[in-house]
Motif scaffolding. Structure first.
Motif, PDB file in Angstrom:
ATOM      1  N   VAL A  53       0.937  -1.125   0.147  1.00  0.00           N
ATOM      2  CA  VAL A  53       0.013  -0.016   0.033  1.00  0.00           C
ATOM      3  C   VAL A  53       0.992   1.093  -0.093  1.00  0.00           C
ATOM      4  N   HIS A  54       0.753   2.179  -0.739  1.00  0.00           N
ATOM      5  CA  HIS A  54       1.612   3.459  -1.082  1.00  0.00           C
ATOM      6  C   HIS A  54       0.665   4.668  -1.109  1.00  0.00           C
ATOM      7  N   ALA A  55       1.272   5.855  -0.782  1.00  0.00           N
ATOM      8  CA  ALA A  55       0.613   7.131  -0.869  1.00  0.00           C
ATOM      9  C   ALA A  55       1.773   7.911  -1.566  1.00  0.00           C
ATOM     10  N   ALA A  56       1.201   9.165  -2.480  1.00  0.00           N
ATOM     11  CA  ALA A  56       1.923   9.795  -3.310  1.00  0.00           C
ATOM     12  C   ALA A  56       2.678  10.807  -2.516  1.00  0.00           C
ATOM     13  N   ALA A  57       3.859  10.990  -2.522  1.00  0.00           N
ATOM     14  CA  ALA A  57       4.642  12.149  -1.906  1.00  0.00           C
ATOM     15  C   ALA A  57       4.135  13.436  -2.757  1.00  0.00           C
ATOM     16  N   PRO A  58       4.567  14.674  -2.226  1.00  0.00           N
ATOM     17  CA  PRO A  58       4.397  15.932  -2.826  1.00  0.00           C
ATOM     18  C   PRO A  58       5.443  15.894  -4.253  1.00  0.00           C
ATOM     19  N   ASP A  59       6.564  15.068  -4.001  1.00  0.00           N
ATOM     20  CA  ASP A  59       7.326  15.019  -5.278  1.00  0.00           C
ATOM     21  C   ASP A  59       7.140  14.228  -6.272  1.00  0.00           C
ATOM     22  N   GLY A  60       6.024  13.465  -6.057  1.00  0.00           N
ATOM     23  CA  GLY A  60       5.460  12.316  -6.930  1.00  0.00           C
ATOM     24  C   GLY A  60       6.096  10.852  -6.562  1.00  0.00           C
ATOM     25  N   SER A  61       6.839  10.983  -5.833  1.00  0.00           N
ATOM     26  CA  SER A  61       7.311   9.606  -5.433  1.00  0.00           C
ATOM     27  C   SER A  61       6.253   9.025  -4.431  1.00  0.00           C
ATOM     28  N   TRP A  62       6.409   7.639  -4.468  1.00  0.00           N
ATOM     29  CA  TRP A  62       5.398   6.742  -3.552  1.00  0.00           C
ATOM     30  C   TRP A  62       5.920   6.653  -2.129  1.00  0.00           C
ATOM     31  N   VAL A  63       5.608   6.650  -1.298  1.00  0.00           N
ATOM     32  CA  VAL A  63       5.822   6.352   0.314  1.00  0.00           C
ATOM     33  C   VAL A  63       5.001   4.899   0.524  1.00  0.00           C
ATOM     34  N   THR A  64       5.778   3.863   0.996  1.00  0.00           N
ATOM     35  CA  THR A  64       5.154   2.638   1.157  1.00  0.00           C
ATOM     36  C   THR A  64       4.659   2.801   2.556  1.00  0.00           C
ATOM     37  N   LEU A  65       3.299   2.262   2.770  1.00  0.00           N
ATOM     38  CA  LEU A  65       2.616   2.394   4.064  1.00  0.00           C
ATOM     39  C   LEU A  65       2.325   0.951   4.721  1.00  0.00           C
ATOM     40  N   GLN A  66       2.418   0.054   3.939  1.00  0.00           N
ATOM     41  CA  GLN A  66       2.070  -1.377   4.406  1.00  0.00           C
ATOM     42  C   GLN A  66       2.501  -2.434   3.343  1.00  0.00           C
ATOM     43  N   ARG A  67       2.867  -3.716   3.876  1.00  0.00           N
ATOM     44  CA  ARG A  67       3.292  -4.830   3.179  1.00  0.00           C
ATOM     45  C   ARG A  67       2.732  -6.007   3.673  1.00  0.00           C
ATOM     46  N   LEU A  68       1.782  -6.664   3.135  1.00  0.00           N
ATOM     47  CA  LEU A  68       1.176  -7.740   3.701  1.00  0.00           C
ATOM     48  C   LEU A  68       1.278  -9.060   2.533  1.00  0.00           C
ATOM     49  N   SER A  69       1.357 -10.240   2.856  1.00  0.00           N
ATOM     50  CA  SER A  69       1.319 -11.413   2.251  1.00  0.00           C
ATOM     51  C   SER A  69       0.164 -11.740   1.746  1.00  0.00           C
ATOM     52  N   THR A  70      -0.148 -12.033   0.413  1.00  0.00           N
ATOM     53  CA  THR A  70      -1.453 -12.685  -0.154  1.00  0.00           C
ATOM     54  C   THR A  70      -1.309 -14.234  -0.004  1.00  0.00           C
ATOM     55  N   LEU A  71      -0.630 -14.786   0.931  1.00  0.00           N
ATOM     56  CA  LEU A  71      -0.813 -16.329   1.166  1.00  0.00           C
ATOM     57  C   LEU A  71      -0.648 -16.474   2.618  1.00  0.00           C
ATOM     58  N   PRO A  72      -1.183 -17.744   2.990  1.00  0.00           N
ATOM     59  CA  PRO A  72      -1.401 -18.290   4.391  1.00  0.00           C
ATOM     60  C   PRO A  72       0.052 -17.942   4.979  1.00  0.00           C
ATOM     61  N   GLU A  73       0.161 -17.802   6.546  1.00  0.00           N
ATOM     62  CA  GLU A  73       1.357 -17.634   7.136  1.00  0.00           C
ATOM     63  C   GLU A  73       2.300 -18.823   6.973  1.00  0.00           C
ATOM     64  N   HIS A  74       1.895 -20.013   6.988  1.00  0.00           N
ATOM     65  CA  HIS A  74       2.689 -21.225   6.953  1.00  0.00           C
ATOM     66  C   HIS A  74       2.908 -21.991   5.463  1.00  0.00           C
ATOM     67  N   PHE A  75       2.419 -21.115   4.487  1.00  0.00           N
ATOM     68  CA  PHE A  75       2.248 -21.800   3.205  1.00  0.00           C
ATOM     69  C   PHE A  75       3.785 -22.272   2.973  1.00  0.00           C
TER      70      PHE A  75
END
Length: 178
Positions: A53-75
């Motif tokens: 998940v990202h938000a756009a910064a004033p300079d146009g770059s993206w700031v990462t807000l969150q990272r989550l797996s799309t897989l079950p924890e023990h896959f």
């Protein structure tokens, strides 16, 4: 492992590309979706199987807000994430997993961050899927097993398998006519 943004000029030509996101090595950004009202940018990373998940910064770059797996924890096993869609009401994100053979469902909070609420088995090799929200269905294309599968979308965004299957030679895309 980067996303480059090419601004459209007033004469409809494309400007010089700007790296807006340098992803961690091996992420492999594949598809992205921009939220219809909160402006957050959701990137599905094919190789790391991460929804970021990202938000756009004033300079146009993206700031990462969150990272989550799309897989079950023990896959354990091979997987590549394939497709991402935000529901029309902006409350849910759906992503597909090829290898784990599932659709991951995420709920979007008011601040744009997400939590995984379901990982639904869907059949072998889900490549692409379409949300048919007007009839409360999600249809998955399974390229390797040459089939389409239909799921019911509940009010809470969760999926349930209808067990309906249709043989289609190597489907890679599903679309509905309006």
């Amino acid at each position: 492992d980067q996303i480059v943004w090419y601004p459209q000029q007033s004469d409809n030509s494309w400007g010089t590309g700007q790296v807006v996101l340098q992803a961690p090595p091996g992420d492999g950004p594949r598809h992205m979706a921009i939220h219809p009202s909160n402006g957050k940018i959701y990137v599905l990373n094919e190789l790391s199987n991460i929804l970021s998940v990202h938000a756009a910064a004033p300079d146009g770059s993206w700031v990462t807000l969150q990272r989550l797996s799309t897989l079950p924890e023990h896959f354990i096993g091979g997987n590549t994430a394939a497709h991402i869609v935000i529901s029309q009401n902006g409350q849910f994100i759906y992503t597909s997993n090829r290898g784990h053979n599932s659709i991951a469902v995420f709920k979007i909070a008011a601040d744009g961050l997400v939590e995984i609420i379901q990982i639904e088995p869907c059949g072998d090799g889900p490549r692409y899927f379409s949300l048919l929200e007007e009839c409360g269905r999600l249809v998955v294309a399974h390229e390797q097993t040459q089939s389409l599968a239909a799921f019911v979308i509940a009010q809470d965004g969760r999926l349930s398998d209808t067990q309906a299957r249709c043989h289609v030679p190597r489907p890679t895309f599903v679309a509905a006519e309006a």
